[in-house]
Design a protein around this motif. Sequence first.
Motif: not given
Length: 1652
Positions: A1000, A1020-1021, A1302, A1330-1331
């Motif tokens: 993330a 976001g990743y 997550k 998660c973002p």
Amino acid sequence: MGLKERSATSCGGPGASALSSRCSGVLVLLFFGIWGARTQSEFETSSVYLWKTGPWGRCMGDKCGPGGTQSRAIWCAHVEGWTTLFTNCKQAERPDNQQSCFSICDWHKELYDWQLGNWNQCQPVLLRSLEKPTECIRGEEGIQRRDVTCVQKSNGVTADDTICEYFEPKPQLEQGCLIPCRQDCTVSEFSSWSECSKTCGKGLAYRFRHIVAPPQYGGMACPNLTDFRVCSSSPCTTEESLYSLNVGPWSTCLVPHSRHVRQARKRGKNKDKDKEKDKDKEKEKEKVKEKAIRDPEARELIKKKRNRNRQNRQENKYWDIQIGYQTRQVMCTHRNGKTVALSFCEQDKLPITFQSCVMPKECQISEWSEWSPCSKTCFDMTSPKGNRTRTRAIKQFPIGSESDCPELEEMEQCVSQGDGVAPCITYGWRTTEWTECRIDPLLSQQDKRRGNQTALCGGGIQTREVYCVQANENLLSYLNTLKEKEASKPVEWKLCTGPTPSTTQLCHIPCPIECEVSAWSAWGPCTFENCDDQQAKKGFKLRKRRITNEPTGGTGNCPHLLEAIPCEEPSCYDWRIVKLEDCIPDNEKECGPGTQIPQVVCINSDGEEVDRQLCRDAIYPVPIVCEVPCPKDCVLSAWSGWSSCSHTCSGKTTEGKQMRARSILAYPGEGGLQCPNSSSLQETRNCNEHPCTVYYWQTGAWGQCIEDVSVSAFNSSAGWNGESTCAVGMQTRKVICVRVNVGQVGPKKCPESLRPETVRPCLLPCRKDCIVTPFSDWTPCPSSCQEGSTSITKQSRNRVILQFPANSGRDCPDTLFEEKDCDPPPVCLFYRWKTHKWRRCQLVPWYVRQDSPGAQETCGPGLQARAITCRKQDGGPADIGECLKYAGSLPPLTQQCQIPCQDDCQFTNWSKFSSCNGDCGAVRTRKRFLIGKSKKREKCKNPQQYPLIETQFCPCDKYNAQPVGNWSDCILPEGKVDVLLGMKVQGDIKECGQGYRYQAMACYDQNGRLVETARCNSHGYIEEACIIPCPSDCKLSEWSNWSRCSKSCGSGVKVRSKWLREKPYNGGRPCPKLDHVNQVYEVVPCHSDCSQYIGVPEPWSVCKVTNVDSKENCGEGVETRKVRCMQNTMDGPSDIVEDYLCDQEEMPIGARKCTLPCPEDCVMSEWGQWSRCSLPCNGSNVRERRAEVMRQAQEGKACPPAVETEPCSLNKNCYHYEYNVTDWSTCQLSEKAVCGNGIKTRMLDCVRSDGKSVDLKYCEELGLEKTWHMNTSCTVECPVNCQLSDWSPWSECSQPCGLAGKMIRTRTVIQPFQGDGRPCPSQMEQFKPCPVKPCYRWQYSQWAECKVEDAQCGEGTRSRNISCVVYDGSSDDIGKIVDEEFCGEIEPVVNGNKKIVLEETCTLPCPGDCYLKEWSDWSLCQLTCVNGEDLGFGGTQVRSRAVIIQDLENQHLCPEQVLETRPCNDGQCYEYKWMASAWKGSSRIVWCQRSDGLNVTGGCLVLHQPEIDRSCKPPCSQPHSYCSETRTCACDEGYTEVMSSNGTLEQCTLIPVVAIPTVEDKKGDVKTSRAVNPTQPSNTQSGRGRAWFLQPFGPDGNLKTWVYGVAAGAFVLLIFISSMIYLACKKPKKPQRRQNNRLKPLTLAYDGDADM
């Protein structure tokens, strides 16, 4: 008697009248005495006999509930226990034997239950020993009690205990408990000293501590939490003020006096003025009425205003807002705490003593409504209970009250019962039929690459589908609309709660058994095709073979079993010569030519003996010419048998020949008949003269079974119930005549009578129609309204295939899944609070503030209220309860307001800040304006005091992205499926290859605040490629060829093997069990025919006489013959092979001694075969052989005996035979099978008594019993790969925002691995971050300092702000303030509390006051433990308030310090230990420490406190002495102690030492020095410098212990040296030689290494 006489004398006589009173008294006494005696006798009787009662019986009644009756037994018993008559007991005291009771039924269990009270405090057990241990280890045993009553569940009314005891025993009322050891109060260390309370002169400084653990179980109370000391600084230059203006607390809110009360007060003063005012008011009212009459528009406006006010009052019925006032006192206080006149406090402006307030009103609610019907309308004891609710409404909301309204809804569990309640629907699992058995999922990677997989057989795997249905559907007839045999429709999976049936199982496909045939028989004679019809001249020679097993699918797939050769002159029957009779010379002579008559039998073409009449047409064998030798004639042996034919047929280049021979047994004498020449000793004839044209019928495979219309009426479909009747059909096949090595020829070439059939009946396979369940119900559409969502949801239904079609059955429908759009859901009704206009600002009543300075004008602070109503989205009115549920918290009903005074400056509200359009560093502004008369006042125009514009720097939009958290698992791209060989095999979808892992990204602004990741232009990743290694199965080579049978005769074994080519890795299939050279073997028994190779001898040569001196050709000699090893066939020996293949022991001999008879000698034939020895071979039996006289001897000479015998000797010429069974083979599978059912075989061997394996016929001839099974079934475990479900969808994020969220997805094991299948992977769960989303919350600032306006001390206020902060979702992040718009959608809640408090009252102590400090933080949750074990008393937290003293003179006015405790859940066990520093001289520091490192006071046992001081008493004052650890005086090193008689040290004396020079010492000698003056201090320091001192003497003047040790060691060393010298000088003896010295065998330990 005396008593009677005295009585008569006393009462009778002349003085009776005088003594009448006495007599009457005596009579009364006599009466009471008699009555008392009677009463006593009755009492004794009643006390001897008592009523006894038995227990009450069961309550009996026709109906449940009150109205039942129960009875008990009653009897009368003597006190000694025996039963007596009822009449002996008092009838008046007879107890009842019947009483009314409560008749209990099973359904009462839902209405009554035990109500358990709380356990009371643990009380010590009485009568305990008074001796208590000095140290408490665990605690004291006690007992605690509670109340247990039977109550009705609905209303809590107490019922009889017997009702509850009917269903459940009464719970225990007492239990043992533990009173823990007392725990003293434990406090923390003191804080650092505070600053001096005064900046000049003498003041006080303090330090304080807080309570860590409260006193419990009778422990010591807490010590003082505060410590003080006097502090002083420079003298004060000005005189210190002794007085302070002290503001008291506000009074409770008071209701302003009504107008009538105020007017009544004023009437006493000026009644006339009131009357005039009243008249003026009446005139004004009349004028208004007149005006209203004159102005209809004005009248309408007034009417509307009244209606609006009335409506607002109705809508505002839930809030009765009443604004009152409250006052407070202002006092002048001396430093000693006494109140003095206000004039002592010199201050221009005094604090306000009044203010507006809201009259507090408590919450008023209605009564509870009736309970709603139970949500569960059916009866079922197993499933969860239903719920029912009841509600109550708010009549009056609380205003200004600390307590909120109670819960408005109550819920409890319920069960519907009664006769009319239907049983609940139950659900169960159903399954479809199993799919076809498939082998390919069991194949390894190596097997799958081998190509053709269509003909696989053996163990396999099959699957089925599981679905959920209504289980008791037939029971609920009013819900069942389906046919009885129709499958139930599927329902939602979650309705079935039991374990899911298996969806896979092992299965077996029978492997085809190939047809096995025997070897060909010998060719038969030429025979007619049909002996019953011999008209045709055509004949055939036949040879046959047979089927040796039962092949799968019948014999239709076997090769041809019959071959034919056309021949001439066929015959069905013929004569066979059995033997020839003896040669009878002609003319009845004794010798010379003669004939032999053959003995014959009639046989058919199969060689079977038949009636002789059938051979009437055959040529009868004629007698055979022979010759009986006369004396001196040449003697020949009989003809040998014909040899096997050299060829099986005759052609152009080949011709079958066979021969026979005879030999010369004796040469002729003089005048005798001469011997023929050598060519006449052999004869040759043709054989197998038929041509090499072999024909046979060849059959094709049977065709498809075609329905026979004539019997089609019997066909019907196979239904779901499995009952079926199937049709009869016909099958055909092609039959052709084939010539070997040529091909198809005309059918006339083959024997027509032996032609196989071309048509046969067959059974058509049963037709199976597709069977599906009915469609399930449509999935429900969302019933709740959708908030702003315009997407149309769908509803679906499905059905399941229960049986797939087969054999031309009805096909399955195309649609198994249907979907349609849902109707648009209703739009959610949004509710909102509507706030009405603020009412006028309400000041404190004039009569209250009229006495205050500056109260001439109506202005100042006040309160104003407003109405609040509930509205729908469209503005329509709504119930107040809807807004309470959906509209969030209530807007404020009141607010402070200000009526400006004449001199006040009035402004508009601040505008919003302008937008930031510039770059970083730009400015945004907001403005306000003066209004009213303030525009003209100069002081209001002062921008320093009253600014009209405010500026603010715009935030700089600089963002940076940072990776956070761990990398995710390696995740394959969605939908990636590697398909092997174009075939998707269930459970073998490869979960490997290249995937991606994710980390993330968090985005921060220039102030380090978390913002949306889009600000950093990031999705976001961070993605990174990764590899999930693919599993590789164990790979073995192909099977090697079978080895030769280990035995050439009898049963042996043959072996084949595989070897390891590649080990498994990454979770591939494991290898089977390998041996030490990494091979796996398969061993099967084999049988070698003992007669497959035989030695075939030629006839013996003529005996060659070895005596050359003999004139005649007779005497002893040698004869020879040639012996060949040949392969034996059905037609006899054929090909010559190597000699080693024949058993050398069984080979005929090639040479032997012989005797050639002289002409006058008797000539005998060859010896015949030995007769068989009769069993058993015990040496008593004999065998014999015979010879015949071929030529008589001359007269005078006799023939040798014609019979020869020999004894039967075991293992020489007589043998015993027995069966021997081999070991089982390995489990044999079909070549096309992977696993499953196989066969293990073994074989029978016939073993001779000398251990040699021989042909089975020897054992069979003896008829030995066979008790063994030669075959047995076995199973090879199937290598079932682990099968996993698909990955579930990604779960919702574990946290709605922040860094640590997550998503998780899981999979489950559908089929566990079995055998050598591929194991399940360990990863059943994958996570992905998660973002990152920023978290927002409302957060309080710190409380500002307490402020008292216009006064020095007393009750004031302190305030704090509420801000919107952004944080990363963790509890450690305190957050950073952002604009409030980010929290716009978040309800104002701080730490779970909806009540926002931004201001509260506080107390500012006056100078010299003694006051309580603020509460300390709650301590850690601490459990009551012993040795780290929780005793189960729960955890406790404590906080405390310390006392602060500002002036020592006011110490007597101080309050007590306060502590407060509360229970807690997440407690820990803590231990307390004494800690000590190192000794410094004779002292050290000792303190108590908790196990988490916190230093405390109290908590450690005083009994175990370490020593603090270890000084010697008396002190050590002698030179060179010091106080030792044992608290005794000792001497420094180099000095010895001289002790007095009472054990005290007198002096320290320098002891003589041996100085051992060091290397650095220049002197080479060693001298013993003696102290000249022992009292003088030595110049060299003891133990240091150039010498090392040995002190042999102790303080008492005796030798030290180590001196004895050194002496003992030296003595032992001396003995050891002497012993070694003796042993070295001693002469050694010669060692004795041991007899029979054998070498030990070398043993190698094999560790399994293949390289050994």
